[in-house]
Design an enzyme around this catalytic site. Structure first.
Site, PDB file in Angstrom:
ATOM      1  N   ARG A 225      14.866 -34.750 111.893  1.00 13.72           N
ATOM      2  CA  ARG A 225      16.197 -34.208 112.145  1.00 13.72           C
ATOM      3  C   ARG A 225      16.875 -35.047 113.228  1.00 13.72           C
ATOM      4  O   ARG A 225      16.214 -35.494 114.176  1.00 13.72           O
ATOM      5  CB  ARG A 225      16.126 -32.747 112.604  1.00 13.72           C
ATOM      6  CG  ARG A 225      15.881 -31.736 111.474  1.00 13.72           C
ATOM      7  CD  ARG A 225      17.055 -31.660 110.490  1.00 13.72           C
ATOM      8  NE  ARG A 225      16.881 -30.662 109.453  1.00 13.72           N
ATOM      9  CZ  ARG A 225      16.496 -30.901 108.203  1.00 13.72           C
ATOM     10  NH1 ARG A 225      16.195 -32.143 107.829  1.00 13.72           N
ATOM     11  NH2 ARG A 225      16.419 -29.921 107.320  1.00 13.72           N
ATOM     12  N   HIS A 272      20.291 -39.111 104.466  1.00 17.98           N
ATOM     13  CA  HIS A 272      19.509 -37.863 104.314  1.00 17.98           C
ATOM     14  C   HIS A 272      18.973 -37.726 102.872  1.00 17.98           C
ATOM     15  O   HIS A 272      19.189 -36.713 102.208  1.00 17.98           O
ATOM     16  CB  HIS A 272      20.340 -36.624 104.701  1.00 17.98           C
ATOM     17  CG  HIS A 272      19.469 -35.457 105.085  1.00 17.98           C
ATOM     18  ND1 HIS A 272      19.726 -34.625 106.145  1.00 17.98           N
ATOM     19  CD2 HIS A 272      18.308 -34.984 104.549  1.00 17.98           C
ATOM     20  CE1 HIS A 272      18.798 -33.703 106.243  1.00 17.98           C
ATOM     21  NE2 HIS A 272      17.912 -33.910 105.281  1.00 17.98           N
TER      22      HIS A 272
HETATM   23  P1  NDP Z   1       6.265 -27.807 109.369  1.00 17.60           P
HETATM   24  O1  NDP Z   1       6.899 -26.629 110.014  1.00 17.60           O
HETATM   25  O2  NDP Z   1       5.212 -27.619 108.352  1.00 17.60           O
HETATM   26  O3  NDP Z   1       5.670 -28.772 110.493  1.00 17.60           O
HETATM   27  C1  NDP Z   1       6.295 -28.987 111.703  1.00 17.60           C
HETATM   28  C2  NDP Z   1       5.322 -29.700 112.622  1.00 17.60           C
HETATM   29  O4  NDP Z   1       5.990 -29.948 113.859  1.00 17.60           O
HETATM   30  C3  NDP Z   1       4.090 -28.859 112.927  1.00 17.60           C
HETATM   31  O5  NDP Z   1       2.948 -29.668 112.992  1.00 17.60           O
HETATM   32  C4  NDP Z   1       4.408 -28.297 114.308  1.00 17.60           C
HETATM   33  O6  NDP Z   1       3.300 -28.011 115.108  1.00 17.60           O
HETATM   34  C5  NDP Z   1       5.168 -29.440 114.913  1.00 17.60           C
HETATM   35  N1  NDP Z   1       5.995 -28.988 116.032  1.00 17.60           N
HETATM   36  C6  NDP Z   1       7.004 -28.102 116.012  1.00 17.60           C
HETATM   37  N2  NDP Z   1       7.492 -27.945 117.263  1.00 17.60           N
HETATM   38  C7  NDP Z   1       6.764 -28.744 118.065  1.00 17.60           C
HETATM   39  C8  NDP Z   1       6.771 -29.018 119.453  1.00 17.60           C
HETATM   40  N3  NDP Z   1       7.641 -28.421 120.284  1.00 17.60           N
HETATM   41  N4  NDP Z   1       5.871 -29.888 119.947  1.00 17.60           N
HETATM   42  C9  NDP Z   1       4.971 -30.468 119.119  1.00 17.60           C
HETATM   43  N5  NDP Z   1       4.908 -30.274 117.787  1.00 17.60           N
HETATM   44  C10 NDP Z   1       5.797 -29.406 117.269  1.00 17.60           C
HETATM   45  O7  NDP Z   1       7.472 -28.667 108.767  1.00 17.60           O
HETATM   46  P2  NDP Z   1       7.438 -29.704 107.541  1.00 17.60           P
HETATM   47  O8  NDP Z   1       6.309 -30.644 107.745  1.00 17.60           O
HETATM   48  O9  NDP Z   1       7.525 -28.986 106.265  1.00 17.60           O
HETATM   49  O10 NDP Z   1       8.831 -30.449 107.767  1.00 17.60           O
HETATM   50  C11 NDP Z   1       9.100 -31.148 108.979  1.00 17.60           C
HETATM   51  C12 NDP Z   1      10.587 -31.405 109.093  1.00 17.60           C
HETATM   52  O11 NDP Z   1      10.981 -32.409 108.170  1.00 17.60           O
HETATM   53  C13 NDP Z   1      11.489 -30.215 108.710  1.00 17.60           C
HETATM   54  O12 NDP Z   1      11.595 -29.290 109.778  1.00 17.60           O
HETATM   55  C14 NDP Z   1      12.799 -30.900 108.435  1.00 17.60           C
HETATM   56  O13 NDP Z   1      13.533 -30.968 109.624  1.00 17.60           O
HETATM   57  C15 NDP Z   1      12.391 -32.319 107.994  1.00 17.60           C
HETATM   58  N6  NDP Z   1      12.718 -32.597 106.588  1.00 17.60           N
HETATM   59  C16 NDP Z   1      13.560 -33.634 106.315  1.00 17.60           C
HETATM   60  C17 NDP Z   1      13.888 -33.952 105.015  1.00 17.60           C
HETATM   61  C18 NDP Z   1      14.752 -35.135 104.721  1.00 17.60           C
HETATM   62  O14 NDP Z   1      15.135 -35.349 103.570  1.00 17.60           O
HETATM   63  N7  NDP Z   1      15.079 -35.960 105.692  1.00 17.60           N
HETATM   64  C19 NDP Z   1      13.389 -33.167 103.883  1.00 17.60           C
HETATM   65  C20 NDP Z   1      12.491 -32.108 104.283  1.00 17.60           C
HETATM   66  C21 NDP Z   1      12.196 -31.833 105.588  1.00 17.60           C
HETATM   67  P3  NDP Z   1       2.256 -26.855 114.691  1.00 17.60           P
HETATM   68  O15 NDP Z   1       1.534 -27.413 113.480  1.00 17.60           O
HETATM   69  O16 NDP Z   1       1.362 -26.716 115.854  1.00 17.60           O
HETATM   70  O17 NDP Z   1       3.066 -25.641 114.369  1.00 17.60           O
END
Ligand code: NDP
Length: 309
Positions: A225, A272
Site C-alpha cells: 500500500r 495497482h
Molecule cells: P495479511 O493480513 O494476510 O498479512 C499481513 C502481514 O503483515 C502479516 O504477516 C502481519 O503480521 C503483517 N503486519 C501487519 N501489521 C504489522 C506491523 N505493524 N508490523 C509488522 N508486521 C505487520 O495480508 P495479505 O498477505 O493478504 O495482503 C497484504 C497486503 O497486500 C494487503 O493488506 C494489501 O494492502 C496488499 N495487496 C495489494 C494488492 C495489489 O494489487 N497491489 C493486491 C492484494 C493485496 P501477522 O502475521 O503477525 O499478523
C-alpha cells in the site's frame, strides 16, 4: 434463505454473478443474489470500498460484510459497521497474481534486465548476474500473500527473510518479528518487498530512518500500500543507497500525472495491477464462507478491527 447484496462497482459483475451463483449452488444454498435489495432484508454484503454503500446502519439484519479485496483500510474504520468483516484470502487467482508480479519484478532487478533491454550504446557487458542464492531478499509482511511470495522466491533459490508482527514459521525462510527483527530484515535486504497492510502502525514504516538501514544499491518493490512509504524520504534515498523502486501502490490513486514518481528514472510505476481478485476463485471463497455462517460456524478470514487488518 440468505439475501446477498453484491455492492461493488465492477465491470465484471456478470462474471461475478455467474461464478457466485455456481459456487453458492455447489454449497447447496438457497439464496437471493442481487445488486439492489432493501437494506433491512440483506444478510450478507459482498463488498468493495468503491461501492455506494457507506452507511451500514439501515442494514439491520446484516450477518457479515465480505470484502472482495485483500486490503480493508477503506472499510475497517467505518463506524456504522457493526457486523463482522471478512477480507479476501485464499483466492488462488489473487495469490498467484501477486506471486507472479513479485517474482517477475524481483528477477528483473536481480538479473539486471534493464541494461540489456535498453542498450542504445550497444555495450557488450558480459558480467554474469549473481545466482539467486547470493541475493538476499526481504519481505515485510508474512501474511497470505507475503508467505506465498516467500515460498516462490525460495524455490527459485533466493535467500528470503520475512518480517511480521507475530513470529512465523515458514520452511526455508528466515522469519523475524518485532523492532529488532526489522533492523536485521532491513540491513540485509538487497531487494525489499512490502506486503504489509495499510494500518496506523505501518504508515510511513519506510521512512528516512528505515531507508538508511538498507544496503547500498537496494531495490524496493511496493505492491502493498502507498502509505507504507514516506514519498519524500524515498526520493531522497534514491540519491543515496536505494538504486530503484518499483511501485504498484500509491497514497493517491490513480497516481496524479504531475507526481514526481512518474518521471523519476529510478522509479517504475505500475498502476495497482500487482494482483486483483478473480471472480471465479473469489466466488468460491465467498460462497464457502456464507455456507459456514449459515451452518452457524465461525467465519473465515475475519478482520481484526482493532489491528486494522
Ligand atoms: P495479511 O493480513 O494476510 O498479512 C499481513 C502481514 O503483515 C502479516 O504477516 C502481519 O503480521 C503483517 N503486519 C501487519 N501489521 C504489522 C506491523 N505493524 N508490523 C509488522 N508486521 C505487520 O495480508 P495479505 O498477505 O493478504 O495482503 C497484504 C497486503 O497486500 C494487503 O493488506 C494489501 O494492502 C496488499 N495487496 C495489494 C494488492 C495489489 O494489487 N497491489 C493486491 C492484494 C493485496 P501477522 O502475521 O503477525 O499478523
Amino acid at each position: 434463505m440468505p439475501n446477498i447484496l453484491f455492492a461493488a462497482l465492477t465491470e465484471a459483475w456478470d462474471d461475478y454473478e455467474t461464478h457466485l451463483r455456481s459456487a453458492l449452488d455447489d454449497e447447496d444454498l438457497q439464496y437471493t443474489l442481487a445488486t439492489d435489495l432493501p437494506p433491512a432484508e440483506v444478510d450478507y454484503i459482498v463488498y468493495a470500498p468503491n461501492s455506494t454503500v457507506r452507511d451500514f446502519t439501515p442494514y439491520t439484519r446484516l450477518k457479515a460484510v465480505m470484502n472482495l479485496w485483500a486490503g480493508v483500510e477503506k472499510v475497517v474504520k467505518n463506524p456504522t459497521l457493526a457486523a463482522p468483516l471478512t477480507r479476501m484470502v485464499d483466492d488462488e487467482g489473487l495469490t498467484q497474481g501477486m506471486v507472479e508480479w513479485v517474482t517477475g519484478h524481483t528477477l528483473r532487478h536481480h538479473l539486471g534486465m534493464d541494461a540489456h533491454i535498453v542498450n542504445p550504446e550497444r555495450i557488450w557487458d558480459d558480467t554474469p548476474p549473481p545466482l539467486a542464492k547470493d541475493r538476499p531478499v526481504t519481505i515485510l509482511g508474512l501474511g497470505a500473500l507475503g508467505q506465498a511470495c516467500a515460498r516462490a522466491l525460495t524455490q527459485i533459490g533466493f535467500h528470503v527473510t520475512g518480517w511480521s508482527r507475530s513470529k512465523k514459521d515458514v520452511p526455508g525462510v528466515t522469519c523475524l518479528a518485532g523492532a529488532e527483527g526489522l533492523d536485521a530484515a532491513l540491513t540485509t535486504a538487497q531487494i525489499l518487498i512490502l506486503l504489509l497492510p495499510d494500518t496506523p502502525a505501518t504508515t510511513n514504516l519506510i521512512n528516512a530512518d528505515t531507508l538508511a538501514r538498507l544496503p547500498q544499491g537496494a531495490v524496493i518493490l511496493n505492491p502493498g500500500r502507498g502509505p507504507l512509504i514516506d514519498d519524500e524520504a524515498l526520493l531522497t534515498a534514491l540519491d543515496a543507497n536505494v538504486s530503484h523502486a518499483t511501485l504498484d501502490t500509491f497514497r493517491t490513486e490513480p497516481l496524479p500525472r504531475d507526481h514526481a514518481f512518474w518521471c523519476h528514472r529510478r522509479i517504475t510505476v505500475t498502476p495497482h495491477i500487482a494482483s486483483t481478485t478473480r471472480p471465479d476463485s473469489a466466488a468460491r471463497v465467498i460462497a464457502r464462507n456464507i455456507a459456514r455462517a449459515e451452518r452457524g460456524e465461525t467465519l473465515h478470514h475475519l478482520v481484526d478491527r482493532t489491528a486494522g487488518y
